[in-house]
Design an enzyme around this catalytic site. Sequence first.
Site, mmCIF file in Angstrom:
data_model
loop_
_atom_site.group_PDB
_atom_site.id
_atom_site.type_symbol
_atom_site.label_atom_id
_atom_site.label_comp_id
_atom_site.label_asym_id
_atom_site.label_seq_id
_atom_site.Cartn_x
_atom_site.Cartn_y
_atom_site.Cartn_z
ATOM 1 C CG ASP A 1 -2.076 -0.997 1.059
ATOM 2 O OD1 ASP A 1 -2.435 -1.303 -0.091
ATOM 3 O OD2 ASP A 1 -2.604 -1.463 2.080
ATOM 4 N NE ARG B 1 1.299 21.869 25.899
ATOM 5 C CZ ARG B 1 2.015 22.772 26.479
ATOM 6 N NH1 ARG B 1 1.455 23.836 26.995
ATOM 7 N NH2 ARG B 1 3.310 22.637 26.591
ATOM 8 C CG ASN C 1 -8.718 7.213 11.403
ATOM 9 O OD1 ASN C 1 -9.059 8.146 12.119
ATOM 10 N ND2 ASN C 1 -9.542 6.204 11.119
HETATM 11 P P1 NAP Z 1 5.331 2.831 6.650
HETATM 12 O O1 NAP Z 1 5.483 3.423 7.993
HETATM 13 O O2 NAP Z 1 6.502 2.193 5.990
HETATM 14 O O3 NAP Z 1 4.157 1.742 6.642
HETATM 15 C C1 NAP Z 1 2.918 1.979 7.173
HETATM 16 C C2 NAP Z 1 2.057 0.711 7.112
HETATM 17 O O4 NAP Z 1 0.724 1.155 6.821
HETATM 18 C C3 NAP Z 1 2.448 -0.316 6.037
HETATM 19 O O5 NAP Z 1 2.274 -1.605 6.577
HETATM 20 C C4 NAP Z 1 1.449 -0.039 4.936
HETATM 21 O O6 NAP Z 1 1.115 -1.197 4.183
HETATM 22 C C5 NAP Z 1 0.231 0.345 5.739
HETATM 23 N N1 NAP Z 1 -0.745 1.160 5.009
HETATM 24 C C6 NAP Z 1 -0.548 2.169 4.112
HETATM 25 N N2 NAP Z 1 -1.719 2.647 3.691
HETATM 26 C C7 NAP Z 1 -2.687 1.903 4.316
HETATM 27 C C8 NAP Z 1 -4.102 1.929 4.285
HETATM 28 N N3 NAP Z 1 -4.775 2.815 3.546
HETATM 29 N N4 NAP Z 1 -4.773 1.042 5.066
HETATM 30 C C9 NAP Z 1 -4.123 0.161 5.842
HETATM 31 N N5 NAP Z 1 -2.778 0.086 5.919
HETATM 32 C C10 NAP Z 1 -2.074 0.967 5.164
HETATM 33 O O7 NAP Z 1 4.790 4.011 5.719
HETATM 34 P P2 NAP Z 1 4.247 3.990 4.260
HETATM 35 O O8 NAP Z 1 4.204 2.599 3.733
HETATM 36 O O9 NAP Z 1 4.951 5.050 3.476
HETATM 37 O O10 NAP Z 1 2.757 4.486 4.516
HETATM 38 C C11 NAP Z 1 2.472 5.782 4.995
HETATM 39 C C12 NAP Z 1 1.297 5.646 5.908
HETATM 40 O O11 NAP Z 1 1.731 5.072 7.123
HETATM 41 C C13 NAP Z 1 0.680 6.954 6.323
HETATM 42 O O12 NAP Z 1 -0.237 7.405 5.366
HETATM 43 C C14 NAP Z 1 0.041 6.588 7.645
HETATM 44 O O13 NAP Z 1 -1.335 6.279 7.505
HETATM 45 C C15 NAP Z 1 0.748 5.334 8.085
HETATM 46 N N6 NAP Z 1 1.346 5.490 9.409
HETATM 47 C C16 NAP Z 1 0.824 4.730 10.395
HETATM 48 C C17 NAP Z 1 1.289 4.878 11.684
HETATM 49 C C18 NAP Z 1 0.666 4.064 12.786
HETATM 50 O O14 NAP Z 1 -0.247 3.276 12.468
HETATM 51 N N7 NAP Z 1 1.091 4.213 14.018
HETATM 52 C C19 NAP Z 1 2.303 5.801 11.966
HETATM 53 C C20 NAP Z 1 2.819 6.546 10.919
HETATM 54 C C21 NAP Z 1 2.314 6.401 9.631
HETATM 55 P P3 NAP Z 1 2.102 -1.916 3.184
HETATM 56 O O15 NAP Z 1 2.986 -2.782 4.022
HETATM 57 O O16 NAP Z 1 1.177 -2.707 2.317
HETATM 58 O O17 NAP Z 1 2.876 -0.882 2.414
#
Ligand code: NAP
Length: 263
Positions: free
Chosen positions: A46, A147, A163
Amino acid sequence: MLKYAVIDRGDTLSQSLAEQFHQLAAGYGFQREDEKPEIVISIGGDGTLLQAFHNYVHRVEEVAFVGIHTGHLGFYADWQANELSKLVELMAKEEPHLVHYPLAEIEVETPNEKLHYFALNDFTIKGVDGTLVVQVNVNNEPFEMFRGDGIVISTPSGSTAYNKSVGGAIVHPSIESLQIAEIASINNRVYRTLGSSFLLPQHHHCDIISKKEQRLQLVIDHVSIQRNDIRSIRCTVSSHKVNFARYRPLPFWNRVRDAFIDL
Ligand code: NAP
């Protein structure tokens, strides 16, 4: 003749699948077109599809995305590596069903410029050197003084990502909305927040107004920037949508179940 581009995650498996895709596509007479493709194939996860989206965001209305996952099934990447030849065959034989998902539009105001972004998943704001202190207005009316660690503003299709980790609800992509969710808010006599996430419909907007001199980290999907001159940020549901090309039905709630319940 179908014009396509491929974006891969860059690891050995994704690169080799991209090569296989090009070979199969050539057999069906598809035309490789990196500048102005009709279909963009993302190979990886994703996260790779987020990258593909941002690579072609300037042509968001003209392209449709297809995601291939090299691991488990994803939300955007809904084909698996062993289904590559089946996918190319369907692309050659059938017109895809196009589904359209809402996007978030972010306008960042500084003393000297206005910066404009689109997010497919979400937009996150955090303080870099301490807690984030911002006023949140909804439709130009003061709503809350926040905050805490930060705020996540997600699209419906992004509601299953960051989210969800902060307790937000999962929203079906047919509901054109933005969800505003808190990350570790401080609640006391001065700072009082809603304490739960909430949804804005398409015709509403929210403004996040910086209330002290602070260096802010903005993360638009996977792209992170830091600035110390941000005055306010306006968040709306975009009038543009992203297109996904479906070659087989894939109900959203089945994906939610498969990702989070039937492990
Ligand atoms: P990453 O930190 O390398 O991976 C984030 C994880 O979120 C990966 O496992 C990715 O899946 C999964 N993901 C991405 N879009 C998703 C969706 N729409 N629904 C469910 N899972 C999803 O970062 P990245 O791959 O560049 O993705 C950026 C996203 O990470 C941001 O948009 C944010 O939503 C998310 N994020 C989450 C957290 C948290 O949950 N604590 C913290 C920071 C950011 P894949 O393994 O298939 O790539």
